[in-house]
Design a protein around this motif. Structure first.
Motif, PDB file in Angstrom:
ATOM      1  N   PHE B  30       0.702  -1.162   0.060  1.00  0.00           N
ATOM      2  CA  PHE B  30       0.135  -0.077   0.028  1.00  0.00           C
ATOM      3  C   PHE B  30       0.882   1.294  -0.014  1.00  0.00           C
ATOM      4  N   PHE B  33      -0.748   5.623  -0.551  1.00  0.00           N
ATOM      5  CA  PHE B  33      -1.123   6.524   0.664  1.00  0.00           C
ATOM      6  C   PHE B  33       0.128   7.302   0.929  1.00  0.00           C
ATOM      7  N   LEU B  34       1.190   6.585   1.219  1.00  0.00           N
ATOM      8  CA  LEU B  34       2.466   7.175   1.481  1.00  0.00           C
ATOM      9  C   LEU B  34       2.929   8.207   0.293  1.00  0.00           C
ATOM     10  N   SER B  64       0.677  10.309   6.581  1.00  0.00           N
ATOM     11  CA  SER B  64       0.716   8.839   5.952  1.00  0.00           C
ATOM     12  C   SER B  64      -0.479   8.249   7.088  1.00  0.00           C
ATOM     13  N   GLY B  65      -0.605   8.386   8.243  1.00  0.00           N
ATOM     14  CA  GLY B  65      -1.519   7.960   9.084  1.00  0.00           C
ATOM     15  C   GLY B  65      -2.912   8.227   8.630  1.00  0.00           C
ATOM     16  N   VAL B  68      -3.994   6.985   5.409  1.00  0.00           N
ATOM     17  CA  VAL B  68      -4.634   5.423   5.551  1.00  0.00           C
ATOM     18  C   VAL B  68      -5.844   5.463   6.280  1.00  0.00           C
ATOM     19  N   ARG B  72      -9.034   4.013   4.364  1.00  0.00           N
ATOM     20  CA  ARG B  72      -9.898   2.807   4.993  1.00  0.00           C
ATOM     21  C   ARG B  72     -11.282   3.316   5.231  1.00  0.00           C
TER      22      ARG B  72
END
Lengths: 328, 150
Positions: B30, B33-34, B64-65, B68, B72
């Motif tokens: 994945f 996202f990064l 990044s967090g 994600v 999600r």
């Protein structure tokens, strides 16, 4: 110092994200364990399970798979050793059961199939094992399917691939088949010749019958012809006698004399003999002439004619034969 | 802070590009996202050139967090429509199928023939050869019912 802290923070975050994101490819399902305990299955696509709390347990292949059953020697019911190998097709229906109800799924299925193959084929004799593959497959499928239902697995197909009897038995089989075919050929030939003999005899019989019938018919016709000619003769005789009766006996003499003279004339004209032996007395000839004279005299005189005699009765009707066509 | 005469912002953007390409090359990891986080950080660094390196890294980590989490949520609310939701779910695929009884159903249990295979079935008693309809599947056992007489 701040740079180090930032780098560390970044590394930790990235690591955490990498371990938390579970991308499951189509065709697989992952079992997810929460502190070692199974919680759910991760389905294909993007899954996020926070690291430290959740981890992937098993990666289960949900596609239909094939396991090759390696070749093995099996003793059939009639004590023949055959080498058999096969394939099992199966598909996992329940990832959790397949992961945790059985420890080595592939090994388990393989062993189960192998042992049951022995059981099923051992209960048949050699000819049956060679000719009843469908039955072997069906029986295996039922047994193995029952056993694996608890593992969340569906056995879709069990196929015996190859059954190889030992070489000497194969040889004997070949000989048996050849003998069988030769026997059939001989029987067919014998039957053919028998049938042809019968037909020939039938033909001869038929021709003999027809011939005999022909002869019988001909005999009938001959007989009929003779009868007819006899009847005609009788009729002619009767007519002559009636004629004589109505005329006089002297008229006969006229005819006889005519014929006599003609015959003598023929002697005279015959080319091979100019010398004629006359065995008859010439006076007889003269006598016939005298007869004619008598006739003339009688005709010219007014003497009464001889009394008439009634005609003789016609001959009785001939009884008809059994094969004679009835007269219309 | 510059490296080889390139500004830090440009470096972040290049990193975003590399991560994006890596996502294409290495599927199932994945990185997208990064890549988004790196791109956001790069834009921020270009806008604020005196942002310290530590702050840049922290920004990247935090973004990044965030991406994600957002991703999600997004996937949960708008799941990717698959063209075949029943893929690799062989049992569920059989619901609605018409099957013939292969081993008479007595006492509620029997076996039915599906294509060239045989499945365990549960349902009302039925003789061999009867046609049934699959209504649901419970852990590999087909629940069947007689076909409605129409």
């Amino acid at each position: 110092m701040a740079l180090t802290a930032g780098a560390l923070l970044m590394a930790l975050v990235l690591l955490y994200l990498f371990t938390s994101i579970k991308i499951v490819r189509q065709g697989y399902q992952y079992t997810i364990e929460h502190f070692g305990r199974f919680t759910s299955t991760a389905r294909p696509g993007f899954n996020f399970y926070p690291a430290f709390f959740y981890r992937v347990g098993r990666k289960i292949n949900m596609m239909e798979q094939v396991i090759d059953i390696p070749g093995q020697e099996i003793i059939t019911k009639d004590n023949a050793m055959v080498a058999v190998d096969g394939v099992v097709f199966f598909q996992v229906l329940d990832a959790a059961k397949a992961a945790y109800e059985v420890s080595e799924l592939y090994v388990a299925i393989l062993q189960l199939t192998t042992t049951n193959l022995r059981t099923v084929m051992g209960s048949m004799d050699l000819d049956e094992t060679l000719s009843k593959r469908d039955e072997i497959n069906a029986r295996l499928l039922v047994v193995v399917d029952h056993a694996t239902a608890a593992w969340g697995v569906k056995i879709t197909r069990v196929e015996v691939k190859d059954i190889r009897p030992p070489a000497d038995i194969v040889n004997a089989m070949g000989r048996q088949m050849k003998a069988e075919r030769e026997k059939r050929a001989n029987i067919l030939e014998a039957e053919g010749s028998r049938a042809s003999e019968i037909l020939r005899a039938e033909g001869q019989k038929q021709s003999k019958i027809l011939e005999a019938e022909g002869r019988r018919e001909a005999a009938y016709r001959d007989a009929e012809a003779r009868e007819r000619s006899a009847e005609a003769e009788a009729k002619a005789t009767q007519l002559v006698s009636i004629a004589i009766e109505q005329g006089s006996a002297q008229s006969l003499n006229y005819f006889i004399a005519q014929k006599y003279v003609e015959a003598v004339g023929k002697f005279a004209t015959s080319p091979n003999a100019k010398t004629i032996l006359f065995p008859v007395e010439a006076t007889q000839l003269i006598g016939t002439l005298g007869g004619i004279g008598e006739l003339a005299k009688q005709a010219l005189s007014d003497a009464p004619a001889a009394p008439r005699v009634p005609a003789p009765p016609a001959p009785p009707a001939r009884p008809k034969g059994p094969f004679e066509p009835s007269a219309e | 802070m510059t490296i080889d005469g390139m500004s830090a912002g440009s470096l972040w953007l290049i990193a975003a590009l590399v991560l994006g390409v890596a996502e294409l090359v290495v599927p199932g990891v994945f990185l997208v996202f990064l890549a988004i986080a790196a791109a956001v950080t790069g834009v921020a660094t270009l806008a604020l050139p005196d942002l310290p390196a530590a702050a840049q890294l922290a920004s990247f980590a935090i973004w990044s967090g965030v991406t994600v989490v957002v991703g999600r949520r997004w996937y949960r609310d708008y799941p990717v429509a698959t063209s075949d939701p029943l893929l690799n779910d062989r049992a569920a695929r059989l619901v609605g199928e018409i099957v013939t009884v292969d081993q008479s159903i007595s006492g509620g249990n029997g076996r039915v023939r599906v294509a060239d295979g045989v499945w365990p079935a549960r349902g009302p008693d039925a003789p061999v050869g009867a046609t049934m309809r699959v209504v649901e599947v419970q852990s590999g056992i087909l629940i069947v019912e007689p076909m409605a007489v129409s």
